[in-house]
Design a protein around this motif. Structure first.
Motif, PDB file in Angstrom:
ATOM      1  N   PRO A 123       0.822  -1.326  -0.174  1.00  0.00           N
ATOM      2  CA  PRO A 123       0.128   0.117  -0.006  1.00  0.00           C
ATOM      3  C   PRO A 123       0.823   1.381  -0.242  1.00  0.00           C
ATOM      4  O   PRO A 123       1.856   1.461   0.724  1.00  0.00           O
ATOM      5  CB  PRO A 123      -0.854  -0.112   1.228  1.00  0.00           C
ATOM      6  CG  PRO A 123      -0.858  -1.763   1.620  1.00  0.00           C
ATOM      7  CD  PRO A 123       0.469  -2.084   1.111  1.00  0.00           C
ATOM      8  N   GLN A 136     -12.997  -2.608   1.620  1.00  0.00           N
ATOM      9  CA  GLN A 136     -12.353  -2.545   0.324  1.00  0.00           C
ATOM     10  C   GLN A 136     -11.416  -3.581  -0.076  1.00  0.00           C
ATOM     11  O   GLN A 136     -10.691  -3.809   0.823  1.00  0.00           O
ATOM     12  CB  GLN A 136     -11.557  -0.989   0.291  1.00  0.00           C
ATOM     13  CG  GLN A 136     -12.732   0.059   0.247  1.00  0.00           C
ATOM     14  CD  GLN A 136     -11.704   1.246   0.057  1.00  0.00           C
ATOM     15  OE1 GLN A 136     -10.772   1.518   0.641  1.00  0.00           O
ATOM     16  NE2 GLN A 136     -12.030   2.142  -0.840  1.00  0.00           N
ATOM     17  N   ALA A 138      -8.374  -5.299  -1.852  1.00  0.00           N
ATOM     18  CA  ALA A 138      -7.268  -4.755  -2.545  1.00  0.00           C
ATOM     19  C   ALA A 138      -6.248  -5.840  -2.749  1.00  0.00           C
ATOM     20  O   ALA A 138      -6.187  -6.984  -1.916  1.00  0.00           O
ATOM     21  CB  ALA A 138      -6.711  -3.605  -1.667  1.00  0.00           C
ATOM     22  N   ASN A 141      -3.119  -5.062   2.041  1.00  0.00           N
ATOM     23  CA  ASN A 141      -3.989  -4.462   3.103  1.00  0.00           C
ATOM     24  C   ASN A 141      -2.730  -3.902   3.885  1.00  0.00           C
ATOM     25  O   ASN A 141      -1.646  -4.562   4.238  1.00  0.00           O
ATOM     26  CB  ASN A 141      -5.013  -5.113   3.864  1.00  0.00           C
ATOM     27  CG  ASN A 141      -6.157  -5.244   3.076  1.00  0.00           C
ATOM     28  OD1 ASN A 141      -7.287  -5.307   3.853  1.00  0.00           O
ATOM     29  ND2 ASN A 141      -6.395  -5.201   1.876  1.00  0.00           N
TER      30      ASN A 141
END
Length: 212
Positions: A123, A136, A138, A141
């Protein structure tokens, strides 16, 4: 009126500078003062494609990592994942004083080496707005309980006292310019974030296989 404004602005500037210095101190000091805690000492799994892993870290913490289906009562075939597949990750026993990345990364030959490269990278630490309670999915994380890092998109621990967290992963393209998880062994990993990137104590992983 003009004189009053002139007298006020130095105090406003001083207040802003003090706030900025406080934020910088909160962010930078823990990174500079961190002492590596050792290894994670992960136990070997009995199954070829496990859905969980445990590790008794050198820091005295017993960590546990699990993969769950998005659907209640469903299952996840970790031996044959494809881009777009989603699953939920839970962990407990982690050190809430340190943030972690949860991502799909190449398994290093030496456990003393940082896992990676990771699919989809890790991220970004750029400020983002994520509504409270939003789920969310993704490729990776970021879990960090420090309020300053949460301003940059990190999720908080579910329960800091027990080091419990939840992450939501969506499998990205299984090959990029840095790693091809169809050719090299990869796994779902937890590892310390950039605030303690050389510390291997929170490296816990579950092997994954890919079909696409």
């Amino acid at each position: 009126m003009t004189r009053t404004r002139r007298r006020r602005w130095p105090w406003v500037v001083a207040g802003v500078l003090a706030l900025l210095l406080t934020v910088v101190a909160i962010v930078v000091v823990p990174i500079l003062t961190h002492v590596d805690q050792g290894g994670s000492n992960q136990e070997e799994a009995a199954d070829a494609w496990p859905l969980e892993a445990s590790a008794a870290g050198d820091d005295g913490r017993d960590r546990h990592l699990e993969i769950h289906s998005v659907e209640p009562g469903g299952s996840v075939d970790t031996s044959a994942l494809a881009p777009g597949d989603r699953f939920v990750v839970s962990g407990t026993g982690y050190d809430p004083a340190r943030g972690i990345y949860v991502a799909i990364c190449a398994i290093p030959d030496d456990p003393a080496v940082k896992p990676g490269p990771c699919l989809g990278g890790v991220p970004a630490d750029e400020a983002v707005e994520v509504p409270e309670g939003t789920i969310q999915f993704a490729p990776s994380n970021w879990i960090n309980d420090d309020w300053a890092w949460r301003l940059f998109g990190a999720r908080s621990y579910d329960d800091p006292a027990s080091g419990t967290f939840t992450a939501y992963l969506e499998v990205p393209a299984t090959a990029d310019e840095k790693v091809d998880c169809r050719e090299v062994a990869c796994a779902l990993y937890t590892r310390n974030d950039h605030t303690a990137s050389s510390d291997r104590v929170q490296d816990v992983y579950i092997p994954l296989g890919f079909v696409g």
